[in-house]
Design an enzyme around this catalytic site. Sequence first.
Site, PDB file in Angstrom:
ATOM      1  N   CYS A  28       0.712  -1.011   0.131  1.00  9.67           N
ATOM      2  CA  CYS A  28       0.020  -0.020   0.010  1.00  9.67           C
ATOM      3  C   CYS A  28       0.977   1.232   0.060  1.00  9.67           C
ATOM      4  O   CYS A  28       2.015   0.993  -0.302  1.00  9.67           O
ATOM      5  CB  CYS A  28      -0.992   0.083   1.117  1.00  9.67           C
ATOM      6  SG  CYS A  28      -0.001  -0.101   2.887  1.00  9.67           S
ATOM      7  N   HIS A 547      -4.681   8.750   4.789  1.00 13.71           N
ATOM      8  CA  HIS A 547      -4.893   7.249   4.632  1.00 13.71           C
ATOM      9  C   HIS A 547      -6.475   6.989   4.867  1.00 13.71           C
ATOM     10  O   HIS A 547      -6.729   7.083   6.004  1.00 13.71           O
ATOM     11  CB  HIS A 547      -4.014   6.545   5.588  1.00 13.71           C
ATOM     12  CG  HIS A 547      -4.129   5.099   5.168  1.00 13.71           C
ATOM     13  ND1 HIS A 547      -5.229   4.159   5.259  1.00 13.71           N
ATOM     14  CD2 HIS A 547      -3.185   4.244   4.471  1.00 13.71           C
ATOM     15  CE1 HIS A 547      -4.655   2.968   4.744  1.00 13.71           C
ATOM     16  NE2 HIS A 547      -3.666   2.974   4.497  1.00 13.71           N
TER      17      HIS A 547
END
Length: 624
Positions: A28, A547
Site C-alpha cells: 500500500c 490514509h
Amino acid sequence: MASKYDGLARIIIQNVGGKDNITSITHCITRLRFKLKDESKANTDILKDTDGIVTVIQSGGQYMVVIGNHVPQVFDAVISVGHLESKSALAGGGDEGAEKEKQSPFNAFISIITSVFTPFLGVLCACGILKGLLALLTATNLMSDAGSTYTYLYSLADAAFYFLPAILGVSAAKKFKIPEMEGLLLGLAIIYPYLTDGAHEMSSLFGIPVSMPPSGNYTSSVIPIIAAVAFAGWFENKIVKKIVPDTIKLFGVPLITLFVTYCLTLFVIGPVSTFLANVLALFFNTINAISPIIMGAVVGFFWQILVMFGLHWSLVPIALSNLSTAGQDIILVAMLGTTFAQTGACIGIYLKTRDKKLKALAPAAVVSGMAGVTEPAIYGITLPKKAPFFRTCAIAGVAGAVLCSLGVKAYQMAGMGIFAYPAYVNSQTKDTSGMIIAIVITLLCLVVGCILELLFYKNESKDSSKSLEASATTNGEVLVAPVKGEVKPLTEIADKVFSSEAMGKGVAIIPEEGKVYAPADGTISAFFNTGHAIGLTTVNGAQVIIHVGMDTVQLEGKGFEPKVKQGDVVKKGDLLLEFDMDFIKEAGYSVETPIVITNSDAYADIIPTDAKTVVNGNDLITLL
C-alpha cells in the site's frame, strides 16, 4: 537496472523466511504486505532493527513491513531480486496485458545464468568437494590415482563437470520454456563420444567447416549450451509450433527444433559464445597478469556486493571456463576471504553486542559461514548494521590481493568456506602449498574480522523515532483539515502502525462526507493505485499522508474515485479524492482517516487542533 534498495530488499526476503515462505506480496502507500506460509520463520526483531524499516505489523493473516513513502521502490526491488513476479499482481503477475519491464542485456544475462545454475549448484559444489578431497588424498599418497577405488570415486566426482552441458540443458530448458528432454538431448549431443574421442572426422557438417572450442570439445562448457537452449526456446515457441500441423506436432516440433538448433550451435552459437567467454576470461586473466594484487583486491572487495545484486554469476562461467581450458583459475582464489571475514565479524559482534536477538542469531551464522553459506551472516547481522559489512569487504579485498600475489590457484571447483581448501591442491604436481597459504590467509581473515568488530562495533540504542527521508529544508506551517468530520487522537485508532506514531505524528478524522481536499499547497508525491491513500509534499517541505480507512487497500480501488494523479501540483482546498463511505462500511472496513506527518523529526513540535470537529479548511495541524 540495479536499485539502491536491492540490499534492503534482500534483507527483507531473507528475514521473512526466504522467498519459498512467501505466498504473495503487495504493497500500500507505506508498507509491504506479505502473506507467508509460516510467520514463525520470520525474523521480526531483525527487520524492526534494520535501517530503512519503520516497524513490522502482523495482523489479519498479513505480515506487514512498514517502509514509508518510498515503499513502491522497495517493492520493485523485492520483486526484482527475489524473482517474485508470479507472486504479485502489482508486479505484473496478474496482468497478462501488462508490458514486461525491459532489461539491459547484461541484467538479462545475469538473470539467465542465475536461474540456470541455481537448481543444481549444491550438487555441483558437492562433486567439487569430492574431487578436491580426491586430489588431496592422492597428493598426500593416502590414495593411488591408479587404483580402482580412485577411478570409481573420480567418475562420481567428475561426472557433473564432464556432463555439465547436459545438466545445464535441462535447467535452461525450464528457463526458456521448452521440454526438458529437448534441453537434455542438445547438451548430450554436443558431448557425444564421437565428438570427444578424437577418432572421428569432425571438420565439417554438410560441407560447411565446423570450429570446435580450443579445448577440442564442449565437455564442461557453460555458455554454448545456454545460448543454444535460449535459441531453441525462441525458435520453437515463436516459429515451429505455429507452422507444424497438429497431427504431427508430437514428433515434428522436437525434430525441427533439435535439428536446426544443433546445426546452428555447431556453426554459430558454439564458436561465438565460446569466443566471448574466452574474451572475458582473457580480460580478467590479463588484469591478473598486469597486477595480481589489483585483480585480487577488486574481486575480493566487491564479491559480496556482487552477490547481493546477483552479479557474481557473471564471473562463475569464467571461473568454470578457466578450469576447463587452462586447468586453473584465480577468481575462486580472489573471493576466498569473503566468507571467513563475514564469519569473523559475526564472532566479534556476538562477543560484543548486548542485543539478545543478535546473540541468538550469531552462532548459527558462524557455523553456516564456516561452511561457506554467508546469507545468514550478511542479511541477518552485518548488512543491517552496514559498517560491519563494509569492513568485511575491505578484509576480503586485502586477502584477495595477498592470495593472488602469492600465486595461489584453484585447480577444481569445490565448496565454499573450509570446503574450498581442496580446490587449491594441484593434483598434477601433488603441490599442496596453495592450500596451506589459503588456510593461513583465511584464518587471518577470521581473526581480523573478529578483532575489528571488537574494536569498532557499537551497541546502538533503539531509535524510537526513525526518520523517513526527512526533508532537509522545512518551514513551519499550518495544515487545514482535508476531511470534514470528528477529530480523534492518532494514538486511539486501531491500526498500530499509525497509533504507535511509528510513521509520524498527526491526527485522525472520522469522516462525515466522502471527500478529501488538499490540506496545503504542494505536489502529489504518491497516489496509490487503489485510491485509498495519498501522499502530499507541501511547498514548505512537510510530507503528509492521508490514509482513508483502515486496511481499505483490500478493496482494490472499489469505492474510491481519484480526482488527481501522482505528480500533480495542487492548491490548498483542491478536491483530491471522492470515496463511498457507505460502501466501505458495508464491506466491513472502518473509515477512520489518519493524517500523518511522516517527516515529523524535521519539526520542533507538531500541534494538533483542540477542536472536536472540523470542516474542510479549518486549521488542523500546526508545524513548528
